[in-house]
Motif scaffolding. Structure first.
Motif, mmCIF file in Angstrom:
data_model
loop_
_atom_site.group_PDB
_atom_site.id
_atom_site.type_symbol
_atom_site.label_atom_id
_atom_site.label_comp_id
_atom_site.label_asym_id
_atom_site.label_seq_id
_atom_site.Cartn_x
_atom_site.Cartn_y
_atom_site.Cartn_z
ATOM 1 N N ASN A 28 0.857 -1.190 0.000
ATOM 2 C CA ASN A 28 0.000 0.000 0.000
ATOM 3 C C ASN A 28 0.888 1.233 0.000
ATOM 4 O O ASN A 28 1.554 1.536 0.986
ATOM 5 N N VAL A 29 0.916 1.932 -1.155
ATOM 6 C CA VAL A 29 1.760 3.129 -1.306
ATOM 7 C C VAL A 29 0.847 4.348 -1.361
ATOM 8 O O VAL A 29 -0.056 4.402 -2.197
ATOM 9 N N PRO A 30 1.031 5.347 -0.501
ATOM 10 C CA PRO A 30 0.159 6.529 -0.518
ATOM 11 C C PRO A 30 0.370 7.376 -1.771
ATOM 12 O O PRO A 30 1.479 7.505 -2.268
ATOM 13 N N VAL A 31 -0.759 7.935 -2.276
ATOM 14 C CA VAL A 31 -0.719 8.886 -3.398
ATOM 15 C C VAL A 31 -0.836 10.284 -2.794
ATOM 16 O O VAL A 31 -1.845 10.613 -2.167
ATOM 17 N N ILE A 32 0.207 11.100 -2.996
ATOM 18 C CA ILE A 32 0.289 12.400 -2.326
ATOM 19 C C ILE A 32 0.334 13.496 -3.380
ATOM 20 O O ILE A 32 1.096 13.422 -4.353
ATOM 21 N N ILE A 33 -0.497 14.519 -3.157
ATOM 22 C CA ILE A 33 -0.513 15.714 -4.016
ATOM 23 C C ILE A 33 -0.428 16.919 -3.099
ATOM 24 O O ILE A 33 -1.256 17.079 -2.197
ATOM 25 N N ASP A 34 0.573 17.746 -3.351
ATOM 26 C CA ASP A 34 0.781 18.948 -2.534
ATOM 27 C C ASP A 34 0.861 18.598 -1.056
ATOM 28 O O ASP A 34 0.187 19.199 -0.200
ATOM 29 N N ASP A 35 1.701 17.580 -0.759
ATOM 30 C CA ASP A 35 1.941 17.148 0.629
ATOM 31 C C ASP A 35 0.676 16.675 1.334
ATOM 32 O O ASP A 35 0.613 16.669 2.570
ATOM 33 N N ARG A 36 -0.298 16.278 0.544
ATOM 34 C CA ARG A 36 -1.532 15.784 1.150
ATOM 35 C C ARG A 36 -1.926 14.468 0.503
ATOM 36 O O ARG A 36 -1.936 14.339 -0.722
ATOM 37 N N SER A 37 -2.164 13.456 1.346
ATOM 38 C CA SER A 37 -2.537 12.140 0.844
ATOM 39 C C SER A 37 -3.983 12.176 0.350
ATOM 40 O O SER A 37 -4.886 12.591 1.073
ATOM 41 N N ILE A 38 -4.170 11.771 -0.892
ATOM 42 C CA ILE A 38 -5.528 11.744 -1.433
ATOM 43 C C ILE A 38 -6.012 10.314 -1.659
ATOM 44 O O ILE A 38 -7.108 10.097 -2.163
ATOM 45 N N GLY A 39 -5.172 9.312 -1.317
ATOM 46 C CA GLY A 39 -5.545 7.917 -1.522
ATOM 47 C C GLY A 39 -4.314 7.024 -1.456
ATOM 48 O O GLY A 39 -3.270 7.422 -0.921
ATOM 49 N N GLY A 40 -4.458 5.854 -1.984
ATOM 50 C CA GLY A 40 -3.338 4.914 -1.942
ATOM 51 C C GLY A 40 -3.298 4.024 -3.164
ATOM 52 O O GLY A 40 -4.337 3.741 -3.766
ATOM 53 N N LEU A 41 -2.086 3.590 -3.532
ATOM 54 C CA LEU A 41 -1.887 2.607 -4.604
ATOM 55 C C LEU A 41 -1.637 1.261 -3.932
ATOM 56 O O LEU A 41 -0.623 1.076 -3.247
ATOM 57 N N VAL A 42 -2.543 0.323 -4.051
ATOM 58 C CA VAL A 42 -2.476 -0.974 -3.371
ATOM 59 C C VAL A 42 -2.169 -2.060 -4.399
ATOM 60 O O VAL A 42 -2.894 -2.187 -5.391
ATOM 61 N N ILE A 43 -1.073 -2.853 -4.133
ATOM 62 C CA ILE A 43 -0.667 -3.943 -5.027
ATOM 63 C C ILE A 43 -0.793 -5.254 -4.246
ATOM 64 O O ILE A 43 -0.203 -5.406 -3.169
ATOM 65 N N PHE A 44 -1.607 -6.179 -4.765
ATOM 66 C CA PHE A 44 -1.885 -7.426 -4.071
ATOM 67 C C PHE A 44 -0.975 -8.539 -4.614
ATOM 68 O O PHE A 44 -0.722 -8.628 -5.824
ATOM 69 N N PHE A 45 -0.508 -9.459 -3.666
ATOM 70 C CA PHE A 45 0.327 -10.607 -4.045
ATOM 71 C C PHE A 45 -0.275 -11.877 -3.469
ATOM 72 O O PHE A 45 -0.771 -11.879 -2.335
ATOM 73 N N PRO A 46 -0.220 -13.016 -4.230
ATOM 74 C CA PRO A 46 -0.843 -14.271 -3.765
ATOM 75 C C PRO A 46 0.004 -15.059 -2.758
ATOM 76 O O PRO A 46 -0.463 -16.061 -2.218
ATOM 77 N N LEU A 65 3.396 8.958 -10.227
ATOM 78 C CA LEU A 65 2.828 9.089 -11.565
ATOM 79 C C LEU A 65 1.295 9.127 -11.521
ATOM 80 O O LEU A 65 0.660 9.893 -12.257
ATOM 81 N N VAL A 66 0.718 8.282 -10.653
ATOM 82 C CA VAL A 66 -0.735 8.291 -10.489
ATOM 83 C C VAL A 66 -1.199 9.662 -9.988
ATOM 84 O O VAL A 66 -2.179 10.241 -10.469
ATOM 85 N N GLY A 67 -0.490 10.213 -9.012
ATOM 86 C CA GLY A 67 -0.835 11.540 -8.493
ATOM 87 C C GLY A 67 -0.729 12.605 -9.564
ATOM 88 O O GLY A 67 -1.584 13.490 -9.671
ATOM 89 N N LEU A 68 0.371 12.517 -10.378
ATOM 90 C CA LEU A 68 0.548 13.477 -11.454
ATOM 91 C C LEU A 68 -0.587 13.366 -12.481
ATOM 92 O O LEU A 68 -1.103 14.380 -12.965
ATOM 93 N N ALA A 69 -0.979 12.116 -12.790
ATOM 94 C CA ALA A 69 -2.084 11.907 -13.735
ATOM 95 C C ALA A 69 -3.385 12.508 -13.201
ATOM 96 O O ALA A 69 -4.178 13.104 -13.949
ATOM 97 N N ILE A 70 -3.601 12.371 -11.901
ATOM 98 C CA ILE A 70 -4.799 12.945 -11.295
ATOM 99 C C ILE A 70 -4.763 14.461 -11.395
ATOM 100 O O ILE A 70 -5.774 15.110 -11.720
ATOM 101 N N VAL A 71 -3.574 15.047 -11.115
ATOM 102 C CA VAL A 71 -3.426 16.498 -11.206
ATOM 103 C C VAL A 71 -3.717 16.977 -12.625
ATOM 104 O O VAL A 71 -4.464 17.935 -12.854
ATOM 105 N N VAL A 72 -3.112 16.268 -13.619
ATOM 106 C CA VAL A 72 -3.327 16.643 -15.016
ATOM 107 C C VAL A 72 -4.793 16.508 -15.394
ATOM 108 O O VAL A 72 -5.370 17.364 -16.071
#
Length: 485
Positions: A28-46, A65-72
């Motif tokens: 679980n990696v946090p997605v941060i925009i302008d020093d503020r967490s707006i969500g998380g990138l979660v990668i699941f493994f079996p 990159l996900v945060g940048l895409a959201i900003v764009v």
């Protein structure tokens, strides 16, 4: 990492759900925009595994990159909404200009419709303005004839000119709006009339256009026709036909303006029809008034002449030298009757102040009508006399004359009483004879009684008649008055 606010049993339930769905490990990696967490990138493994620093760094890079895409994406949406708002503002400005132009056009046509006395020119102006607003080459107004269920061409706007559809203008319209010199040809395209909405007819492919008409339109270079029904509620008044030398699909605002102009024309047509009806009604009322005036004047004069002629016959046997005075009297009566008849024709209402002195005029008239008649006449005045308006005096005098004439002609009476009563708010007149009388029920009374009743109505008064066979007749009139201050 901050501990999640769940109870142990809830954590066990969540863990059981992940295991059941084949997840043993997730990153679980946090997605941060302008020093503020707006969500998380979660990668699941079996399977259970350990993450290296490079893998964690890779996860963080993906989250950035996900945060940048959201900003764009957000910025693109903002720009999109800004562009939409800008276009809406521009469209609103264009609409304001269109509305202002439309209002100016409507005001201009309203002014013309209100001030131009000639129907053809006022309605022709509406055609002219409509053609100018739509860039039309020509237009025409048709009137609907409900009796024949057909439309007749009335006015045409052609080559910059307003052309009334009259026989003398038929050569100007021939081959363009009419076939030959025929001004009575019906409107051919009527879908807009049936549907009661504007209809655009494309000349080349509209199925209801007859082949001869299509060829004729094509020869004239007409590509599109617009039909506008003229409606007053559900009633069909007429039609606008507007021609275009280009293929046109009209904008909604153009159709709205055209319908508004058509509605103005409809109201103008209807108002003019109502004015014509009112004019005819006024002519009918005035004709009846003249008929009554002339009838009263001539009938009274002829009655007096008849009486004087009878006296003359008697005098011819008794004293022929006295005939001259009788003939002079007959001539005076005839001249007086002729003058009154002329006055009736040329004067709508009497203005001569002589009629305000009702008593003098009444006495003179009674003496003139009953002179040498075999009847005893009495005139009685009740109340304090005062001057009345000339129109009241004139009509009461005419009523008295008509009543006396009727009595002399038909009643065979011995006595005739005339009673004039003045009160605070009314003047009343009673004419009573002891003649043969008549049955009121089913008796029209002839034109004389009708004339008396109409005169009373014009004065806002009350008219009553009482008569029985062998018991004489009483006519009573009561008229409201306004005292001079």
């Amino acid at each position: 990492m901050e501990q999640l606010p769940y109870a142990p049993e809830e954590i066990a339930k969540i863990r059981g759900w992940y295991v059941k769905n084949g997840t043993q490990k997730f990153l679980n990696v946090p997605v941060i925009i302008d020093d503020r967490s707006i969500g998380g990138l979660v990668i699941f493994f079996p399977a259970h595994r350990q993450f290296s620093e490079s893998q964690i760094e890779f996860g963080l890079a993906i989250a950035r990159l996900v945060g940048l895409a959201i900003v764009v994406s957000r910025q693109a949406e903002i720009e999109k909404q800004t562009a939409i708002a800008r276009e809406q503002e521009k469209a609103a400005q264009v609409r304001v200009v269109q509305i202002a132009r439309a209002n100016a056009t409507l005001k201009q046509t309203l002014d013309v419709l209100a001030t131009e006395p000639k129907l053809e020119l006022s309605l022709g102006h509406v055609l002219k303005v409509t053609s100018a607003q739509l860039n039309s080459s020509s237009s025409a107004l048709w009137f609907y004839d409900p009796l024949a269920d057909t439309f007749v061409i009335h006015t045409v706007y052609l080559d910059g000119n307003i052309v009334p559809a009259t026989p003398e203008n038929a050569p100007l319209l021939s081959g363009k709006w009419i076939r030959g010199q025929n001004l009575s040809a019906d409107l051919l395209l009527k879908k807009h009339i049936r549907d009661r909405i504007p209809v655009i007819y494309q000349v080349d492919d509209y199925p209801e256009i007859p082949a001869p008409m299509r060829r004729h339109m094509q020869r004239l270079g007409i590509k599109t026709l617009l039909g506008i029904p003229l409606l007053l509620g559900s009633e069909i008044i007429g039609s606008f036909t507007i021609r275009f030398d280009q293929k046109r699909l009209l904008e909604p605002d153009e159709l709205e303006l055209t319908q508004a102009l058509a509605h103005q024309a409809t109201l103008a047509i209807q108002l003019l029809k109502r004015a014509e009806q009112a004019k005819q009604a006024a002519l009918y009322v005035e004709r009846n008034r003249l008929a009554g005036e002339i009838h009263d004047t001539l009938a009274q004069s002829f009655t007096s002449i008849s009486i004087q002629t009878g006296v003359a016959r008697w005098m011819l046997q008794q004293d022929p030298t006295a005939i001259e005075s009788i003939l002079n009297r007959i001539n005076d009566i005839a001249q007086s009757g002729l003058s009154e008849a002329r006055r009736s024709v040329w004067e709508i209402y009497p203005t001569a102040q002589e009629y305000s002195n009702l008593i003098d005029k009444l006495s003179q008239s009674v003496d003139r009508l009953t002179c040498d008649a075999c009847i005893q006449v009495s005139v009685q005045i009740i109340g304090t006399p005062f001057e009345v308006s000339p129109i009241v005096g004139y009509n009461l005098l005419k009523l008295t004359q008509e009543a006396i004439t009727n009595s002399l002609k038909h009643a065979d009476a011995n006595t005739l009483s005339i009673i004039l009563t003045y009160s605070d708010r009314t003047v009343s007149l009673s004419i009573i004879d002891d003649g043969r009388g008549f049955q009121l029920e089913g008796e029209s009374g002839g034109f004389g009684l009708l004339s008396m009743s109409e005169r009373t109505d014009r004065l806002g008064g009350k008219f009553a008649i009482n008569s029985s066979l062998g018991l004489g007749t009483e006519i009573r009139v009561e008229v409201p008055i306004k005292l001079k201050v």
